[in-house]
Write a protein that holds these residues in place. Structure first.
Motif, PDB file in Angstrom:
ATOM      1  N   ALA A  15       3.299   7.923   7.478  1.00 54.99           N
ATOM      2  CA  ALA A  15       2.758   7.661   6.142  1.00 54.99           C
ATOM      3  C   ALA A  15       2.780   8.936   5.312  1.00 54.99           C
ATOM      4  CB  ALA A  15       1.332   7.131   6.248  1.00 54.99           C
ATOM      5  N   VAL A  16       3.051   8.790   4.018  1.00 54.84           N
ATOM      6  CA  VAL A  16       2.949   9.905   3.074  1.00 54.84           C
ATOM      7  C   VAL A  16       1.614   9.768   2.356  1.00 54.84           C
ATOM      8  CG1 VAL A  16       3.944  11.049   1.064  1.00 54.84           C
ATOM      9  CG2 VAL A  16       5.441  10.022   2.784  1.00 54.84           C
ATOM     10  N   VAL A  28       1.833  12.069   7.781  1.00 51.84           N
ATOM     11  CA  VAL A  28       0.989  11.892   8.959  1.00 51.84           C
ATOM     12  C   VAL A  28       1.502  10.702   9.753  1.00 51.84           C
ATOM     13  CG1 VAL A  28      -1.053  12.834   7.810  1.00 51.84           C
ATOM     14  CG2 VAL A  28      -0.661  10.377   7.770  1.00 51.84           C
ATOM     15  N   ALA A  29       1.107  10.647  11.012  1.00 52.23           N
ATOM     16  CA  ALA A  29       1.421   9.475  11.819  1.00 52.23           C
ATOM     17  C   ALA A  29       0.554   8.305  11.338  1.00 52.23           C
ATOM     18  CB  ALA A  29       1.156   9.767  13.291  1.00 52.23           C
ATOM     19  N   SER A  30       1.173   7.155  11.136  1.00 49.22           N
ATOM     20  CA  SER A  30       0.442   6.006  10.591  1.00 49.22           C
ATOM     21  C   SER A  30      -0.740   5.613  11.469  1.00 49.22           C
ATOM     22  CB  SER A  30       1.389   4.818  10.429  1.00 49.22           C
ATOM     23  OG  SER A  30       2.367   5.085   9.447  1.00 49.22           O
ATOM     24  N   LYS A  31      -0.618   5.811  12.793  1.00 49.66           N
ATOM     25  CA  LYS A  31      -1.695   5.425  13.694  1.00 49.66           C
ATOM     26  C   LYS A  31      -2.940   6.305  13.522  1.00 49.66           C
ATOM     27  CE  LYS A  31       0.903   6.073  17.265  1.00 49.66           C
ATOM     28  NZ  LYS A  31       1.393   6.142  18.667  1.00 49.66           N
ATOM     29  N   TRP A  32      -2.820   7.435  12.758  1.00 48.56           N
ATOM     30  CA  TRP A  32      -3.983   8.287  12.489  1.00 48.56           C
ATOM     31  C   TRP A  32      -4.843   7.748  11.345  1.00 48.56           C
ATOM     32  CZ3 TRP A  32      -1.370  13.811  12.430  1.00 48.56           C
ATOM     33  CH2 TRP A  32      -0.871  14.083  13.735  1.00 48.56           C
ATOM     34  N   LEU A  33      -4.306   6.793  10.566  1.00 50.70           N
ATOM     35  CA  LEU A  33      -5.025   6.288   9.405  1.00 50.70           C
ATOM     36  C   LEU A  33      -6.132   5.332   9.826  1.00 50.70           C
ATOM     37  CD1 LEU A  33      -2.001   5.463   7.054  1.00 50.70           C
ATOM     38  CD2 LEU A  33      -3.312   7.594   7.164  1.00 50.70           C
ATOM     39  N   PHE A  75      -3.437   7.199  -0.042  1.00 52.47           N
ATOM     40  CA  PHE A  75      -2.256   6.676   0.649  1.00 52.47           C
ATOM     41  C   PHE A  75      -1.158   6.341  -0.361  1.00 52.47           C
ATOM     42  CE2 PHE A  75       0.131   2.940   2.010  1.00 52.47           C
ATOM     43  CZ  PHE A  75       0.664   3.378   3.220  1.00 52.47           C
ATOM     44  N   HIS A  76       0.103   6.721  -0.034  1.00 53.07           N
ATOM     45  CA  HIS A  76       1.236   6.408  -0.903  1.00 53.07           C
ATOM     46  C   HIS A  76       2.105   5.296  -0.319  1.00 53.07           C
ATOM     47  CE1 HIS A  76       0.293   9.678  -3.604  1.00 53.07           C
ATOM     48  NE2 HIS A  76       0.267  10.523  -2.599  1.00 53.07           N
ATOM     49  N   THR A  77       2.749   5.561   0.818  1.00 54.42           N
ATOM     50  CA  THR A  77       3.629   4.565   1.414  1.00 54.42           C
ATOM     51  C   THR A  77       3.916   4.929   2.865  1.00 54.42           C
ATOM     52  OG1 THR A  77       5.731   3.380   1.137  1.00 54.42           O
ATOM     53  CG2 THR A  77       5.752   5.748   0.742  1.00 54.42           C
ATOM     54  N   GLU A  78       4.577   4.014   3.595  1.00 49.12           N
ATOM     55  CA  GLU A  78       4.896   4.226   4.995  1.00 49.12           C
ATOM     56  C   GLU A  78       6.399   4.136   5.227  1.00 49.12           C
ATOM     57  OE1 GLU A  78       1.571   2.849   8.111  1.00 49.12           O
ATOM     58  OE2 GLU A  78       2.168   1.243   6.727  1.00 49.12           O
TER      59      GLU A  78
END
Length: 332
Positions: A15-16, A28-33, A75-78
Motif C-alpha cells: 500500500a502507498v 508499507v505491506a498491506s497486512k500492516w494496515l 491511505f492512497h492505493t494498493e
C-alpha cells in the motif's frame, strides 16, 4: 481449496500511504494496515535498508514478540508488487512537490503585490519644503504633515506584518502552531556539547520521541527552505557546536548526515513543504556558514542602501530572511 487459501494468505500486497505526522509518502505491506486503513504498523529499525527489507518481505509487525508502534496514515492505493507500489509512491510525491511549488509562487505574488501597494503609498507622500521657503515657518502645517506621514506608515507596517505573519502560519500545520510549555521544556534544546548530541541520539531511538521532536521543530515556522531550515538549526544547535559538524564528516569534523537527528530535521522541514534535497542543501550551507562566521572577526553590517525616514520603516518582525527580500523588492 486449503492450498489455494494458503497461497492467497501468503501473497504480500503493498500500500502507498502518507504518514500524517511527517507528511511523507511511504510504501508499507498491506497486512500492516488496520481494518479501517487509518493506521499502519511501522518498523522500529534505524536503517532505511532494513525498513525497506521488512516492507518487501511483509514481516510480521513485531520484534521479540512485542508489536510495532502504529502510526496514523492517509491511505492512497494498493498494488500487487513492490515495484508497482514504488512507482505509485513516486507519482504521488511528484504531485505533492508540484503543488508545493505552486503554493510558493502564490506567496511570492502576494508579497510583490503588498510591496507594490507600499510603493504607491510612499510616492504619495508630499515633499517636505526646503528650509528656505516660507512654509517652514508654519509649524502647525509641518507638524500636521509629519503626523499624516506617521499615520500612513503605521498602517503600512501593520499590513506588512500581518501578511508576513499569515504566510508564516500557513507554512506550519495548524496542529503544531501552538505547543505546550511542557513539550518545549522536555526537549532540552539547543544542544551545546557532544554529550548532548549522544543523549538526544539515544532518546530518538523510539518512534514516540522522534514524533515529539518533529512536531515541535515543524512548528517553528519560516518562509522558504533557507528560513525554515535556519530556524530549526538555530533551535537545535549552538553556533559553537554546529561548527564542529559538516554533512559528510570531512577533515576533523563530525558527520551530520549520520545522525538520527538529521532525519528528524528533514521530517520537520518536510512538514513545512521543504523537500529533503532542499533541506539537506540548506543544512550544508548553514554548517559551513557557522564555521566561517566563528573563524572570522565580526564586522559591522552596512546599511540596506535605501534611505527612508524612521517614521515609515516597517515594524520589525522575527523573519529576517523575508524582511531582506521585502527591502530588495522595495528598492527595485
Amino acid at each position: 481449496m486449503h492450498h489455494l487459501y494458503r497461497m492467497w494468505y501468503t501473497l504480500t500486497m503493498y500500500a502507498v500511504v502518507t504518514l500524517q505526522d511527517s507528511d511523507e509518502v511511504m510504501v508499507v505491506a498491506s497486512k500492516w494496515l488496520t481494518t479501517d486503513k487509518k493506521q499502519s504498523y511501522w518498523p522500529p529499525f534505524r536503517s532505511p535498508e532494513k525498513c525497506m527489507e521488512a516492507v518487501q518481505k511483509g514481516l510480521k509487525p513485531e520484534t521479540g514478540g512485542k508489536p510495532w508502534e502504529k502510526l496514523n496514515i492517509s491511505f492512497h492505493t494498493e498494488y500487487v508488487s513492490f515495484d508497482k507500489a514504488k512507482e505509485g509512491q513516486k507519482v504521488i510525491k511528484e504531485q505533492k512537490e508540484r503543488s508545493n511549488k505552486g503554493f510558493g509562487i502564490l506567496k511570492r505574488q502576494r508579497l510583490e503585490n503588498a510591496v507594490g501597494v507600499l510603493k504607491n503609498q510612499l510616492q504619495q507622500f508630499p515633499p517636505v519644503p526646503p528650509a528656505s521657503t516660507s512654509r517652514m515657518d508654519d509649524k502647525d502645517e509641518l507638524l500636521q504633515m509629519l503626523r499624516d506621514i506617521k499615520s500612513t506608515a503605521q498602517e503600512n507596517s501593520a499590513m506588512l506584518k500581518k501578511l508576513l505573519k499569515d504566510n508564516t502560519v500557513s507554512e506550519a500545520p495548524s496542529s503544531t502552531s501552538v505547543l505546550s510549555k511542557d513539550i518545549k521544556t522536555n526537549l532540552n534544546l539547543p544542544l551545546k556539547t557532544f554529550d548532548d548530541v549522544d543523549r538526544i541520539e539515544r532518546e530518538l531511538n523510539t518512534a514516540a520521541s522522534r514524533k515529539k521532536y518533529v512536531k515541535y521543530l515543524s512548528g517553528l515556522g519560516g518562509i522558504g527552505p533557507r528560513d525554515i531550515t535556519k530556524n530549526i538549526m538555530q533551535k537545535v544547535f549552538t553556533d559553537d557546536l554546529a561548527k564542529e559538524f559538516n554533512w559528510q564528516g570531512r577533515g576533523d569534523k563530525r558527520p551530520f548526515s549520520k545522525l538520527i537527528l538529521a532525519d528528524v530535521i528533514r521530517d520537520a522541514a518536510y512538514r513545512q513543504n521543504v523537500i529533503r534535497v532542499n533541506c539537506e542543501n540548506e543544512i550544508k550551507k548553514y554548517l559551513s556558514y557557522r564555521a566561517d562566521r566563528l573563524r572570522k572577526k565580526p564586522r559591522e553590517q552596512g546599511g540596506i542602501g535605501l534611505e527612508i525616514p524612521n517614521v515609515i520603516a516597517p515594524t520589525p518582525v522575527d523573519n529576517d530572511i523575508e524582511m531582506e527580500e521585502f527591502w530588495k523588492l522595495l528598492a527595485d
